[in-house]
Design a protein around this motif. Structure first.
Motif, mmCIF file in Angstrom:
data_model
loop_
_atom_site.group_PDB
_atom_site.id
_atom_site.type_symbol
_atom_site.label_atom_id
_atom_site.label_comp_id
_atom_site.label_asym_id
_atom_site.label_seq_id
_atom_site.Cartn_x
_atom_site.Cartn_y
_atom_site.Cartn_z
ATOM 1 N N UNK A 65 22.691 15.469 34.861
ATOM 2 C CA UNK A 65 23.779 14.537 34.569
ATOM 3 C C UNK A 65 24.539 14.979 33.320
ATOM 4 N N UNK A 66 23.817 15.454 32.308
ATOM 5 C CA UNK A 66 24.462 15.978 31.098
ATOM 6 C C UNK A 66 25.349 17.165 31.446
ATOM 7 N N UNK A 67 24.833 18.094 32.240
ATOM 8 C CA UNK A 67 25.613 19.267 32.647
ATOM 9 C C UNK A 67 26.834 18.855 33.463
ATOM 10 N N UNK A 68 26.665 17.861 34.331
ATOM 11 C CA UNK A 68 27.780 17.399 35.164
ATOM 12 C C UNK A 68 28.889 16.786 34.319
ATOM 13 N N UNK A 69 28.523 15.964 33.345
ATOM 14 C CA UNK A 69 29.518 15.343 32.472
ATOM 15 C C UNK A 69 30.234 16.387 31.613
ATOM 16 N N UNK A 70 29.490 17.385 31.132
ATOM 17 C CA UNK A 70 30.104 18.451 30.348
ATOM 18 C C UNK A 70 31.064 19.274 31.198
ATOM 19 N N UNK A 71 30.717 19.499 32.454
ATOM 20 C CA UNK A 71 31.609 20.243 33.344
ATOM 21 C C UNK A 71 32.894 19.456 33.600
ATOM 22 N N UNK A 72 32.780 18.155 33.804
ATOM 23 C CA UNK A 72 33.950 17.309 34.004
ATOM 24 C C UNK A 72 34.853 17.371 32.779
ATOM 25 N N UNK A 73 34.259 17.310 31.581
ATOM 26 C CA UNK A 73 35.037 17.370 30.343
ATOM 27 C C UNK A 73 35.743 18.727 30.202
ATOM 28 N N UNK A 74 35.033 19.827 30.548
ATOM 29 C CA UNK A 74 35.650 21.162 30.490
ATOM 30 C C UNK A 74 36.836 21.261 31.445
ATOM 31 N N UNK B 200 27.058 23.876 61.241
ATOM 32 C CA UNK B 200 26.283 22.650 61.390
ATOM 33 C C UNK B 200 26.493 21.722 60.193
ATOM 34 N N UNK B 201 26.319 20.438 60.477
ATOM 35 C CA UNK B 201 26.416 19.434 59.423
ATOM 36 C C UNK B 201 25.186 19.497 58.529
ATOM 37 N N UNK B 202 25.395 19.286 57.234
ATOM 38 C CA UNK B 202 24.282 19.240 56.295
ATOM 39 C C UNK B 202 23.761 17.817 56.182
ATOM 40 N N UNK B 203 22.468 17.700 55.973
ATOM 41 C CA UNK B 203 21.887 16.391 55.707
ATOM 42 C C UNK B 203 22.275 15.994 54.285
ATOM 43 N N UNK B 204 22.186 14.729 53.942
ATOM 44 C CA UNK B 204 22.497 14.318 52.565
ATOM 45 C C UNK B 204 21.634 15.049 51.519
ATOM 46 N N UNK B 205 20.372 15.316 51.849
ATOM 47 C CA UNK B 205 19.495 16.030 50.917
ATOM 48 C C UNK B 205 19.965 17.470 50.735
ATOM 49 N N UNK B 206 20.372 18.114 51.821
ATOM 50 C CA UNK B 206 20.860 19.490 51.736
ATOM 51 C C UNK B 206 22.161 19.550 50.954
ATOM 52 N N UNK B 207 23.036 18.586 51.175
ATOM 53 C CA UNK B 207 24.304 18.548 50.460
ATOM 54 C C UNK B 207 24.075 18.322 48.971
ATOM 55 N N UNK B 208 23.158 17.423 48.628
ATOM 56 C CA UNK B 208 22.844 17.165 47.215
ATOM 57 C C UNK B 208 22.273 18.420 46.556
ATOM 58 N N UNK B 209 21.406 19.123 47.274
ATOM 59 C CA UNK B 209 20.818 20.351 46.716
ATOM 60 C C UNK B 209 21.884 21.423 46.538
ATOM 61 N N UNK B 210 22.773 21.560 47.506
ATOM 62 C CA UNK B 210 23.853 22.540 47.398
ATOM 63 C C UNK B 210 24.721 22.241 46.170
ATOM 64 N N UNK B 211 25.084 20.980 45.978
ATOM 65 C CA UNK B 211 25.887 20.594 44.814
ATOM 66 C C UNK B 211 25.139 20.846 43.516
#
Length: 146
Positions: A114-123, A2-13
């Protein structure tokens, strides 16, 4: 599937980002934990990891992986969940707290993510640059006999 809703997709990410976060860095960014009630205390177990041949073939059992999970509620009843690789119970607890705070709409939790996301991108960028430095270009020279 099944397709995920935008809220479900955001939570999964978000849950994926929290699971991949460095536990020491997460504790450093979020030293204080808000009041909460533990529904399922952090507990360690194993899950079966499945794979697919060529990423599209038939699924097969690759092996087991150690996972720690936790479920809690904030004082207002908002529920947070976390599954993290390994045995770090504090990591699972902090990840579940951040998940609950994001479900509640907490702006401070959003800054932490957002801090964790930017650090992951840098890694990932650093790892890609390191791999690119070892890249070897192969070519064939044309021989003059033909």
């Amino acid at each position: 599937m099944s397709k995920l809703t935008p809220q479900q997709d955001a939570r999964r990410n978000r849950m994926g980002l929290l699971a991949r976060a460095n536990p020491a860095r997460l504790a450093q960014i979020m030293p204080e934990m808000p009041k909460h009630n533990v529904l399922r205390a952090p507990e360690t177990g194993a899950v079966m990891v499945r794979g697919r041949t060529g990423a599209s073939g038939a699924p097969f059992n690759l092996g087991e992986m150690t996972v720690t999970r936790c479920t809690l509620t904030l004082e207002d009843g908002t529920v947070g969940h976390a599954y993290v690789q390994g045995r770090d119970k504090d990591h699972a607890l902090r990840a579940a707290l951040l998940d609950a705070r994001m479900e509640h709409g907490d702006a401070e939790a959003s800054k932490v993510l957002e801090t964790l996301r930017l650090e992951e991108i840098a890694r990932r960028q650093k790892r890609a640059e390191k791999a690119a430095a070892t890249k070897v270009e192969f070519f064939t020279m044309v021989r003059g006999e033909d």
